[in-house]
Write an enzyme that holds these catalytic residues in place. Sequence first.
Site, short mmCIF file in Angstrom:
data_model
loop_
_atom_site.label_atom_id
_atom_site.label_comp_id
_atom_site.label_asym_id
_atom_site.label_seq_id
_atom_site.Cartn_x
_atom_site.Cartn_y
_atom_site.Cartn_z
N GLY A 93 -2.02 12.40 1.15
CA GLY A 93 -1.69 11.86 2.47
C GLY A 93 -2.30 10.48 2.53
N GLY A 95 -4.89 8.39 2.78
CA GLY A 95 -6.34 8.61 2.77
C GLY A 95 -7.11 7.37 3.13
N ARG A 96 -6.41 6.24 3.11
CA ARG A 96 -7.12 5.00 3.43
C ARG A 96 -6.17 3.94 3.97
NH1 ARG A 96 -7.86 1.79 -2.01
NH2 ARG A 96 -6.20 2.69 -3.26
N LYS A 116 -3.69 -1.10 4.96
CA LYS A 116 -4.30 -0.41 3.83
C LYS A 116 -5.78 -0.78 3.73
CE LYS A 116 -3.23 0.71 -0.98
NZ LYS A 116 -2.24 0.58 -2.05
N GLY A 129 -12.05 5.77 2.15
CA GLY A 129 -11.04 5.21 3.05
C GLY A 129 -10.88 3.71 2.93
N ARG A 179 0.38 -4.20 4.86
CA ARG A 179 1.61 -4.03 4.07
C ARG A 179 2.80 -3.94 5.01
NH1 ARG A 179 1.19 0.46 -0.39
NH2 ARG A 179 1.36 1.95 1.31
N ARG A 186 7.75 8.61 1.04
CA ARG A 186 7.61 8.81 -0.40
C ARG A 186 8.31 10.10 -0.80
NH1 ARG A 186 1.93 6.53 -1.10
NH2 ARG A 186 1.50 5.55 0.87
N ASP A 255 4.01 10.52 -5.34
CA ASP A 255 3.57 9.96 -4.05
C ASP A 255 3.59 8.44 -4.07
OD1 ASP A 255 1.38 10.46 -5.91
OD2 ASP A 255 0.08 9.61 -4.39
N ASN A 256 3.89 7.86 -5.21
CA ASN A 256 4.03 6.40 -5.28
C ASN A 256 5.48 5.98 -5.44
OD1 ASN A 256 1.28 6.10 -5.00
ND2 ASN A 256 0.88 5.92 -7.18
#
Length: 490
Positions: A93, A95-96, A116, A129, A179, A186, A255-256
Amino acid sequence: MSVLRSLENLNFDNSFARLPERFYQITKPQPLKGAHLISFNAEVAALLDLDPCTVTPEVLAQYFGGQAPLPGSEPLAMKYTGHQFGVYNPDLGDGRGLLLGEVLNQAGERWDLHLKGAGKTAFSRFGDGRAVLRSSIREYLAGEAMQGLGIPTTRALCLIGSDDYTMREGMEPCAMLLRVSRCHIRFGHFEYFYYHRMHDELRQLADYCIERYFPHLAGDENPYRSMYRQVLHSTADLVARWQAYGFVHGVLNTDNMSLLSETFDYGPYSFMDGYQTDYVSNQNDHQKRYAFKAQPGVVLWNLACLGQALLPLVDRADLEAQLECFGGLYEAAELAHYRARLGLFQAHDEDAALVSALKLLMAEQRVDMTRFFRALCRLNGSDAALEAVLAVWPEPAKVTDWLLQYQARLGREKIDAAQRQVRMLAVNPKYILRNYMAEEAIRAAHQGDFEPVNDLMTLLRDPFAEQPGFERFAGQPPGWAESICLTCSS
Ligand code: AMP
Ligand code: MG
């Protein structure tokens, strides 16, 4: 008439935040100490209808260093899972990073703003994070380099530095990156609901994506099937572009992978200096799972993961039949991109063999493909132009036969040499974001000098132009470039 807006007045319309809370967790950014602006991207500001004259470095640092909430934003951490290095991880998920919201511009485009490095979230696991300046610079530059090359990518509005430090490769300064992208969905978003057997939410996510990204498919007999087909096609083209420009992503976990087939989540990526099929960009990738030559196969594997996650919505046989098409789509796309780079505007049967032979030669000689293709643009029958092409090759004699075949093939084109040169120069960059260039900018930034980052942004935005003043980046990379070590740590 176009109306530009101030940061406080952006046209937010946060559709993802209107989905049920199972999709995310509402979370506020945690401020960085001493947040300050390092770089601002006026081109991305234009996408948001943001008037660059109304922003100051202080205001940007305040909103995108986490001090003050940006009016209209509704920050949240998205939940997703995914396959990392071939293994399913249910604990992923944001995370940061936080999705701040979506800005609708006057052209009717919807842009995600994602901060980000914004601090811990419910999905941080053992992480802090944070994002460090080093990796934030690399992501910031990569977005612009890809955009300049015409390869689909996320970008960023600004880069914020700080006085906070965290442990990575030693203590490193923290940063935040805003970003900006059309899509933060994703493959792993679908995997989350599938593996948790939350099929209603899976359908809701798919409906959301169709409405937002693929509205033209909504009336199809099975729009989920059509969406998958579209994702498969555009992803095949994306990886074909990577292969044709020597780009290695480094961490091609599901996830990317962006649903809109943009290059996404830049970590230990590389544009190769020397063409090397087994090049591994990420030193943590001991199995060489994400080597350059493995990328098309890995992307297919990732598409199979997405297909698996769509099983409750699409017939298995149907998904399998589509996956079968990937190889052909990929090969056709790669050939098309090589043809363009070679100045071949007609399609002839012999082209595939010509390109294959070239790839073999480039790999054997580890040739610098960027410099080679750029020199090739100038081939005009003169000895000097031929010399310039040969000079890029460690053993020029090895490529002479291929060059004869190539020139014979050029002879079958209808377009004249001058026109061909113009068109080739528009797809064969003089400049590419080499690791050493990013590294130099990072070292300067660590000393408080942000000019090199900003210079590279200017350069990479138009890598096909001559850009006098930047000539040194068009030459051979320095010897130390080979010793640069990239890892997952970011
Ligand atoms: P990445 O390798 O950046 O694609 O991240 C993989 C997963 O780890 C994602 O769920 C990230 O949100 C999470 N992650 C990466 N770095 C951190 C960090 N410093 N703190 C918390 N979570 C992180
Ligand atoms: Mg990631």
